[in-house]
Design an enzyme around this catalytic site. Structure first.
Site, PDB file in Angstrom:
ATOM      1  N   CYS A   1       0.875  -1.178   0.000  1.00 17.18           N
ATOM      2  CA  CYS A   1       0.000   0.000   0.000  1.00 17.18           C
ATOM      3  C   CYS A   1       0.912   1.228   0.000  1.00 17.18           C
ATOM      4  O   CYS A   1       2.136   1.094  -0.095  1.00 17.18           O
ATOM      5  CB  CYS A   1      -0.989  -0.003   1.160  1.00 17.18           C
ATOM      6  SG  CYS A   1      -0.232   0.067   2.784  1.00 17.18           S
TER       7      CYS A   1
ATOM      8  N   ASN B   1       2.479   1.500   4.024  1.00 20.16           N
ATOM      9  CA  ASN B   1       2.796   0.259   4.751  1.00 20.16           C
ATOM     10  C   ASN B   1       2.583   0.386   6.264  1.00 20.16           C
ATOM     11  O   ASN B   1       3.214  -0.315   7.057  1.00 20.16           O
ATOM     12  CB  ASN B   1       4.241  -0.210   4.441  1.00 20.16           C
ATOM     13  CG  ASN B   1       4.583  -1.628   4.882  1.00 20.16           C
ATOM     14  OD1 ASN B   1       5.736  -1.926   5.205  1.00 20.16           O
ATOM     15  ND2 ASN B   1       3.632  -2.518   4.907  1.00 20.16           N
TER      16      ASN B   1
ATOM     17  N   ASP C   1      -7.893   3.883   1.686  1.00 21.54           N
ATOM     18  CA  ASP C   1      -6.880   4.327   2.641  1.00 21.54           C
ATOM     19  C   ASP C   1      -7.569   4.947   3.869  1.00 21.54           C
ATOM     20  O   ASP C   1      -8.216   5.986   3.753  1.00 21.54           O
ATOM     21  CB  ASP C   1      -6.016   5.379   1.933  1.00 21.54           C
ATOM     22  CG  ASP C   1      -4.874   5.847   2.793  1.00 21.54           C
ATOM     23  OD1 ASP C   1      -4.793   5.408   3.956  1.00 21.54           O
ATOM     24  OD2 ASP C   1      -4.069   6.644   2.297  1.00 21.54           O
TER      25      ASP C   1
ATOM     26  N   CYS D   1      -0.987   1.065   7.332  1.00 24.18           N
ATOM     27  CA  CYS D   1      -2.423   0.831   7.569  1.00 24.18           C
ATOM     28  C   CYS D   1      -2.900  -0.445   6.880  1.00 24.18           C
ATOM     29  O   CYS D   1      -3.112  -1.475   7.513  1.00 24.18           O
ATOM     30  CB  CYS D   1      -3.252   2.022   7.091  1.00 24.18           C
ATOM     31  SG  CYS D   1      -2.801   3.582   7.881  1.00 24.18           S
ATOM     32  N   ARG D   2      -3.077  -0.386   5.554  1.00 20.42           N
ATOM     33  CA  ARG D   2      -3.749  -1.495   4.867  1.00 20.42           C
ATOM     34  C   ARG D   2      -2.859  -2.714   4.657  1.00 20.42           C
ATOM     35  O   ARG D   2      -3.287  -3.842   4.912  1.00 20.42           O
ATOM     36  CB  ARG D   2      -4.285  -1.009   3.512  1.00 20.42           C
ATOM     37  CG  ARG D   2      -5.376   0.020   3.652  1.00 20.42           C
ATOM     38  CD  ARG D   2      -5.617   0.743   2.351  1.00 20.42           C
ATOM     39  NE  ARG D   2      -4.486   1.596   1.984  1.00 20.42           N
ATOM     40  CZ  ARG D   2      -4.379   2.246   0.846  1.00 20.42           C
ATOM     41  NH1 ARG D   2      -5.329   2.133  -0.058  1.00 20.42           N
ATOM     42  NH2 ARG D   2      -3.322   3.010   0.609  1.00 20.42           N
ATOM     43  N   SER D   3      -1.633  -2.523   4.146  1.00 20.70           N
ATOM     44  CA  SER D   3      -0.842  -3.718   3.798  1.00 20.70           C
ATOM     45  C   SER D   3      -0.359  -4.510   5.015  1.00 20.70           C
ATOM     46  O   SER D   3      -0.280  -5.741   4.928  1.00 20.70           O
ATOM     47  CB  SER D   3       0.315  -3.378   2.848  1.00 20.70           C
ATOM     48  OG  SER D   3       1.199  -2.453   3.406  1.00 20.70           O
TER      49      SER D   3
HETATM   50  P1  4NP Z   1      -1.531   3.020   3.959  1.00 24.39           P
HETATM   51  O1  4NP Z   1      -2.025   4.460   4.475  1.00 24.39           O
HETATM   52  O2  4NP Z   1      -1.086   3.205   2.532  1.00 24.39           O
HETATM   53  O3  4NP Z   1      -2.757   2.143   4.052  1.00 24.39           O
HETATM   54  O4  4NP Z   1      -0.428   2.600   4.901  1.00 24.39           O
HETATM   55  C1  4NP Z   1      -1.190   5.582   4.408  1.00 24.39           C
HETATM   56  C2  4NP Z   1      -0.326   5.837   5.446  1.00 24.39           C
HETATM   57  C3  4NP Z   1       0.485   6.961   5.411  1.00 24.39           C
HETATM   58  C4  4NP Z   1       0.434   7.826   4.330  1.00 24.39           C
HETATM   59  C5  4NP Z   1      -0.429   7.558   3.286  1.00 24.39           C
HETATM   60  C6  4NP Z   1      -1.232   6.426   3.319  1.00 24.39           C
HETATM   61  N1  4NP Z   1       1.248   8.985   4.301  1.00 24.39           N
HETATM   62  O5  4NP Z   1       1.144   9.767   3.343  1.00 24.39           O
HETATM   63  O6  4NP Z   1       2.038   9.186   5.233  1.00 24.39           O
END
Ligand code: 4NP
Length: 154
Positions: free
Chosen positions: A9, A12, A124, A14-16
Site C-alpha cells: 500500500c 505500509n 486508505d 495501515c492497509r498492507s
Molecule cells: P496506507 O495508508 O497506505 O494504508 O499505509 C497511508 C499511510 C500513510 C500515508 C499515506 C497512506 N502517508 O502519506 O504518510
C-alpha cells in the site's frame, strides 16, 4: 515449492500490514504451509516504523498480532515474489510503473478476489478520524485473502 506473497500500500502502516497479518492467519487456519507473506510501502515516509496504532489495535481486537516494521518496495521484490498485491488503483499503477522488464511477480489487486465490484477498492483509512476504516479494511482482507487462497494457492 515455496510461494511468496507481498502486500503493498502507499505507506505500509495501515492497509498492507493488515493484509499481511490476515493472509498469514488465513493460511495458518487452513493449515497451508510453504507460503511466505510480507508487506511493503510504495513511499518512503514511514520506513523503520511500526504500523499505525489503529491498525495494531484493530488486529488485536481480532486476536491478531502485528510486529511488522515498515519497509519500502524494492526492484528485487518483483523477481523474488510470486504475487504482489495492491490495495487500490493508485497502488496498481505505481506497481506497474516500478516493475522491471521480465519481472516474475503477478501484480494483482487484493479486492478483486471475493469482493463485490463496488467494494473491491481497499480504501486508505489513514486520514480518517478513528478506526472504523481500519475495521472495514480488515473485513475486506478477510474475505479477499480466503478467496485468493481458494482460487490460486493449490
Ligand atoms: P496506507 O495508508 O497506505 O494504508 O499505509 C497511508 C499511510 C500513510 C500515508 C499515506 C497512506 N502517508 O502519506 O504518510
Amino acid at each position: 515449492m515455496v510461494q511468496k506473497i507481498l502486500m503493498i500500500c502507499l505507506g505500509n502502516i495501515c492497509r498492507s500490514p493488515i493484509a499481511e497479518v490476515v493472509m498469514v492467519d488465513t493460511l495458518e487456519k487452513a493449515h497451508k504451509q510453504n507460503v511466505v507473506v510480507d508487506s511493503a510501502a510504495i513511499g518512503p515516509w514511514h520506513v523503520g516504523n511500526r504500523a499505525d496504532p489503529r491498525a495494531i489495535s484493530t488486529l488485536a481486537q481480532h486476536d491478531l498480532k502485528c510486529t511488522h516494521i515498515v519497509r519500502q518496495i524494492h526492484k528485487k521484490d518483483f523477481t523474488e515474489f510470486d504475487f504482489i498485491f495492491g490495495m487500490d488503483e493508485d497502488n496498481m499503477s505505481e506497481l506497474r510503473r516500478l516493475a522491471p522488464k521480465g519481472s516474475k511477480a503477478e501484480l494483482l489487486m487484493l479486492g478483486d478476489f471475493g469482493l463485490e465490484p463496488k467494494n473491491r477498492i481497499i480504501e486508505d483509512p489513514y486520514y480518517e478520524r478513528g478506526a472504523a476504516g481500519f475495521e472495514t479494511a480488515y473485513q475486506q482482507c478477510v474475505v479477499a485473502c480466503a478467496a485468493f487462497m481458494k482460487e490460486r494457492l493449490a
